[in-house]
Design an enzyme around this catalytic site. Structure first.
Site, PDB file in Angstrom:
ATOM      1  N   LYS A 214       0.845  -1.198   0.000  1.00 29.19           N
ATOM      2  CA  LYS A 214       0.000   0.000   0.000  1.00 29.19           C
ATOM      3  C   LYS A 214       0.879   1.246   0.000  1.00 29.19           C
ATOM      4  O   LYS A 214       1.881   1.297   0.722  1.00 29.19           O
ATOM      5  CB  LYS A 214      -0.908  -0.021   1.231  1.00 29.19           C
ATOM      6  CG  LYS A 214      -1.939   1.092   1.275  1.00 29.19           C
ATOM      7  CD  LYS A 214      -2.838   0.942   2.503  1.00 29.19           C
ATOM      8  CE  LYS A 214      -3.892   2.038   2.565  1.00 29.19           C
ATOM      9  NZ  LYS A 214      -4.750   1.912   3.772  1.00 29.19           N
TER      10      LYS A 214
ATOM     11  N   SER B 237      -9.773   1.786   3.033  1.00 34.36           N
ATOM     12  CA  SER B 237      -8.948   2.518   2.101  1.00 34.36           C
ATOM     13  C   SER B 237      -7.940   1.647   1.358  1.00 34.36           C
ATOM     14  O   SER B 237      -7.418   2.058   0.334  1.00 34.36           O
ATOM     15  CB  SER B 237      -8.184   3.621   2.842  1.00 34.36           C
ATOM     16  OG  SER B 237      -7.280   3.045   3.775  1.00 34.36           O
TER      17      SER B 237
ATOM     18  N   SER C 159      -9.750  -0.364   7.281  1.00 34.92           N
ATOM     19  CA  SER C 159      -9.196  -0.330   5.926  1.00 34.92           C
ATOM     20  C   SER C 159      -8.505  -1.592   5.436  1.00 34.92           C
ATOM     21  O   SER C 159      -8.161  -1.673   4.258  1.00 34.92           O
ATOM     22  CB  SER C 159      -8.225   0.838   5.798  1.00 34.92           C
ATOM     23  OG  SER C 159      -8.948   2.014   5.600  1.00 34.92           O
TER      24      SER C 159
HETATM   25  N1  GLN Z   1     -13.132   4.094   6.456  1.00 37.23           N
HETATM   26  C1  GLN Z   1     -12.465   4.579   7.614  1.00 37.23           C
HETATM   27  C2  GLN Z   1     -12.081   6.029   7.400  1.00 37.23           C
HETATM   28  O1  GLN Z   1     -12.406   6.529   6.394  1.00 37.23           O
HETATM   29  C3  GLN Z   1     -11.254   3.749   7.910  1.00 37.23           C
HETATM   30  C4  GLN Z   1     -10.057   4.141   7.142  1.00 37.23           C
HETATM   31  C5  GLN Z   1      -8.848   3.345   7.558  1.00 37.23           C
HETATM   32  O2  GLN Z   1      -8.945   2.355   8.252  1.00 37.23           O
HETATM   33  N2  GLN Z   1      -7.693   3.809   7.139  1.00 37.23           N
HETATM   34  O3  GLN Z   1     -11.472   6.636   8.230  1.00 37.23           O
END
Ligand code: GLN
Length: 488
Positions: free
Chosen positions: A80, A155, A179
């Site tokens: 990532k 994400s 994420s």
């Molecule tokens: N969807 C969550 C957010 O937008 C989690 C994102 C993440 O875990 N990086 O913050």
């Protein structure tokens, strides 16, 4: 020779050892697949061929000399783009870091490479890991390999999609509020979020420092365990990394495979969270999750009903704490120290303003504003302090529930993958869909999402949440579940 992309991590290593395949051939097979399939999926933001080939040569020399191969020899991984790989771009899917080259390796990268992994390239994600659909990438969305009109989740959307499309053997993602787990569920792969502190965050771009974790996405629980095994453990460069000894995850899984009888999970108490059967949970997702629970029962698990009475508050708590931490962490992108700088500015203040207004996308700006607001003098007590107190209560609810059982089971996401564009106009709806993943994040607990069937023809994930540092149990349950599924 069979398609080298079919090999698991252990099989890839064995193939190298037996000289049935070379690491260079494995890398070439993945790069060919990336060329054929990635244009339609857009999981990769950049490729690191040179470094991958250097590592492949090293492994092939070792194999030729008959030397013992390290545990991840030949494991072709995608990373990532929020994790630093020296000499490669680390954009965090943001314009503000478009030309930023990481000057050092993250601890996980150094450990994985020493263990024989090779890095194919950097993976697309939501900008600074903020989002649930990968639509917040400054470089365009990732598409779900199961249905290209749908999001892969976020994400770590690129990390999940690359595993599903077999353009990487496995990948690294990061999880702040879901994420790793949510995209894993949307793409039908395994996603593991380790306990907070189990894996070093050194070299992971900070989003919410009290929540951020690095973890693997993989085709199988065994592959995920092999990666965790190498990454886990104390790191002098991350003061929040735990000094607890790292268990022998892979050895324990191998032992469990050998012993497996008809009820391999006898004695395990699995807590079903009463509040998870709530409004907004898709009927077919619910059915798939319930079927998965029945499979766990048939493997010997005893299910007990438990309660997380404050589950409903988790979204509000998370979006106060995560944005507060983000607003502080993202202050460093000011046009002076990293990446992009607006060249046409008359004053320093104007340079800051224009750099940040052009460099950050709308979701990142929304979060910086929200976070700055909840931390500001007049609102700190009303929002930030209260959220911290509520976080403690939520963690206590988890502790009480995990005193009545060994592990919790709940859906990973209320719905399967949604359509591109479906939720972009309504940030709140996007946030609300994180309901099942943010609680374990706030409590620092480990979680895993396991593929558990389909809803509307799309993958569904079952989430298991364990006690702190009890990844071993999550992995053992996951492996037994997977094996039973393969036998069905
Ligand atoms: N969807 C969550 C957010 O937008 C989690 C994102 C993440 O875990 N990086 O913050």
């Amino acid at each position: 020779m069979q398609d080298l992309r079919q090999l698991s991590i252990a099989e890839a290593r064995a193939a190298l050892g037996a000289r049935q395949a070379s690491a260079a051939e494995i890398a070439a097979a993945y790069y060919a697949a990336i060329e054929s399939y990635d244009p339609a999926i857009h999981a990769y933001l950049s490729l690191s061929r040179e470094r991958a080939l250097r590592q492949a040569e090293r492994l092939d020399r070792m194999a030729a000399a008959g030397e013992p191969l390290p545990p991840l020899a030949g494991a072709a991984l995608g990373i990532k783009d929020v994790i630093a790989v020296k000499g490669e771009r680390a954009t965090c899917a943001s314009r503000i870091l478009e030309n930023y080259i990481a000057p050092y390796d993250a601890t996980v990268i150094a450990r994985l490479e020493a263990a024989g992994a090779l890095f194919l390239g950097k993976l697309n994600c939501d900008e600074f890991a903020m989002g649930s659909s990968n639509e917040n990438s400054a470089y365009g969305p990732v598409r779900n390999p199961h249905d290209r009109e749908r999001v892969p989740g976020g994400s770590s959307g690129g990390s999940a999609a690359a595993v599903a499309a077999r353009t990487a053997l496995a990948t690294l993602g990061s999880d702040t509020g879901g994420s790793i787990r949510q995209p894993a569920s949307f793409c039908g792969v395994v996603g593991l979020m380790p306990t907070y502190g189990r894996v070093s965050r050194y070299g992971l771009t900070a989003f919410g420092s009290s929540l951020d974790r690095i973890g693997p996405l993989a085709r199988s629980v065994t592959d995920a365990a092999a990666i965790l095994q190498v990454m886990a453990g104390a790191d002098a460069r991350d003061a929040t990394s735990s000094k607890r000894p790292v268990p022998d995850y892979t050895g324990e899984l191998a032992a469990a495979r050998r012993q497996a009888g008809s009820r391999p999970l006898a004695g395990v108490r699995m807590g079903i969270v009463r509040e998870s059967w709530r409004e907004g949970l898709d009927r077919e997702v619910e059915a798939a999750v319930k079927q998965a629970l029945a499979r766990f029962e048939s493997l010997g698990c005893q299910t007990v009903e438990v309660s997380l009475p404050r589950l409903d508050a988790a979204i509000a708590i998370y979006y106060i704490i995560a944005t507060a931490e983000a607003s502080s962490n993202l202050a460093r992108y000011d046009g002076v120290r990293y990446g992009y700088r607006e060249p046409h500015a008359a004053t320093l203040g104007e340079m800051y303003r224009r750099t940040r207004s052009g460099g950050f996308g709308p979701e990142v700006k929304r979060r910086i504003l929200l976070g700055t607001y909840v931390l500001s003098a007049g609102y700190y007590d009303a929002y930030y302090r209260k959220a911290q107190q509520a976080r403690t209560l939520l963690a206590q609810d988890f502790a009480a529930a995990l005193a009545e059982c060994d592990v919790l089971a709940l859906p990973t996401s209320p719905t399967p993958a949604f359509r591109l564009g479906e939720k972009t106009g309504d940030p709140l709806a996007m946030y609300l869909a994180d309901i099942y993943t943010v609680p374990a994040s706030l409590a620092g607990l480990p979680g895993i999402s396991l593929p558990c069937g389909k809803a509307q023809g799309l993958p569904v994930g079952l989430q298991l949440v364990g006690r702190h540092f009890e990844e071993s149990l999550l992995l053992r349950l996951g492996q037994a579940f997977e094996q039973a599924g393969a036998a069905e």
